[in-house]
Design a protein around this motif. Structure first.
Motif, short mmCIF file in Angstrom:
data_model
loop_
_atom_site.label_atom_id
_atom_site.label_comp_id
_atom_site.label_asym_id
_atom_site.label_seq_id
_atom_site.Cartn_x
_atom_site.Cartn_y
_atom_site.Cartn_z
N GLN A 32 -9.15 2.59 2.00
CA GLN A 32 -8.13 3.39 1.33
C GLN A 32 -6.74 2.93 1.75
O GLN A 32 -5.83 2.82 0.91
N ALA A 33 -6.58 2.65 3.04
CA ALA A 33 -5.29 2.17 3.52
C ALA A 33 -4.93 0.82 2.89
O ALA A 33 -3.77 0.59 2.52
N ASP A 34 -5.91 -0.06 2.75
CA ASP A 34 -5.67 -1.36 2.12
C ASP A 34 -5.29 -1.17 0.65
O ASP A 34 -4.40 -1.85 0.13
N PHE A 35 -5.97 -0.25 -0.03
CA PHE A 35 -5.65 0.03 -1.43
C PHE A 35 -4.22 0.54 -1.56
O PHE A 35 -3.43 0.03 -2.37
N ASP A 36 -3.86 1.52 -0.75
CA ASP A 36 -2.54 2.12 -0.83
C ASP A 36 -1.44 1.09 -0.54
O ASP A 36 -0.37 1.11 -1.17
#
Length: 213
Positions: free
Chosen positions: A178-182
C-alpha cells in the motif's frame, strides 16, 4: 497459473520463514546484479519494490531482498552467470535446496544462495512466456511484449514497468505494498494510470485501489 508442486523439499514453519529474513542481509543491489548480467541475450529486469525505486530514481525505503524477472526458458543463460552459487527453488512455504531440473521446471521462484555463508543474494522469478511475449502468472490473459514491459534507468539497469509491479503487489496489498502504491501513483503518467486501471479491473475486479486511480 497454479504450480503443481513436486515431491520433496522442506516445509517451513512461519517462524522459519521469518528467520530467513536475516539470511538476505547481504543481498545484492540492482547495480551489482546488472554487472553480473551485462551482455546476456535473455531479457531480464529488476522487479518488485526495487523496480519502483529505479522508476523514481532514488531508494525510498529499505529492501529486504532483490528480485529479478526473466522468461523461464532463459534461465540457463542467467544461471551460467552465477558460478559457485546454489540455486534453491521455493514455492508455497516449501524450499528445495540445490533444486533439481524437474523441481525448477515445476516452480517459478529461485533463491541464489552463497554456499560459503548460506546467505541469499538474489531472487529470480522464472516467468511464463510465449516467445517474446510475457504472460502474467496471476492472470494468463494478460500478455505483453517484453519490449513494452521493461524500462531502463539512465545508467542502463532494466526494471519492470511500474504498472506491472503494482499489479503484482495488488494481489496481497500488504502495508508495504500500500505504501508503494501511494508513493508511486503521483509519478505515473496518465497512460500508465489508465493501463494499471485496466489491468487491475481485469485481474482483481472491485480492488480497492481502483477508486484511487
Amino acid at each position: 497459473m497454479r504450480e503443481q508442486l513436486p515431491a520433496g523439499g522442506v516445509e517451513l514453519s512461519p517462524a522459519e520463514i521469518e528467520a530467513l529474513d536475516a539470511r538476505w542481509s547481504s543481498c545484492w543491489t540492482p547495480s551489482a546484479v546488472a554487472r553480473q548480467l551485462v551482455g546476456i541475450e535473455t531479457p531480464w529486469c529488476v522487479a518488485a519494490g526495487w523496480a519502483l525505486d529505479l522508476f523514481r530514481g532514488t531508494q525510498t525505503r529499505p529492501h529486504g531482498d532483490i528480485e529479478i524477472a526473466i522468461p523461464a526458458e532463459g534461465f540457463p543463460e542467467v544461471r551460467e552467470r552465477f558460478p559457485g552459487l546454489a540455486f534453491d527453488a521455493v514455492s508455497s512455504g516449501r524450499i528445495w535446496a540445490n533444486a533439481a531440473p524437474d523441481v525448477l521446471a515445476a516452480t517459478h521462484q529461485t533463491w541464489l544462495r552463497d554456499p560459503a555463508t548460506d546467505n541469499y543474494l538474489l531472487d529470480v522469478f522464472r516467468e511464463p512466456h510465449d516467445g517474446d511475449t510475457w504472460i502474467c502468472r496471476h492472470h494468463e490473459t494478460i500478455r505483453l511484449p517484453y519490449r513494452d514491459i521493461i524500462r531502463h534507468t539512465r545508467d542502463g539497469i532494466p526494471y519492470l514497468t511500474p504498472e506491472l509491479v503494482l499489479l503484482f503487489k495488488a494481489k496481497h496489498a500488504r502495508p508495504k505494498d500500500q505504501a508503494d502504491f501511494d508513493a508511486t501513483i503521483p509519478h505515473l503518467t496518465t497512460a500508465q494510470r489508465e493501463t494499471l486501471t485496466e489491468l487491475l479491473a481485469r485481474a482483481y475486479p472491485g480492488h480497492r485501489w481502483l477508486a484511487d486511480l
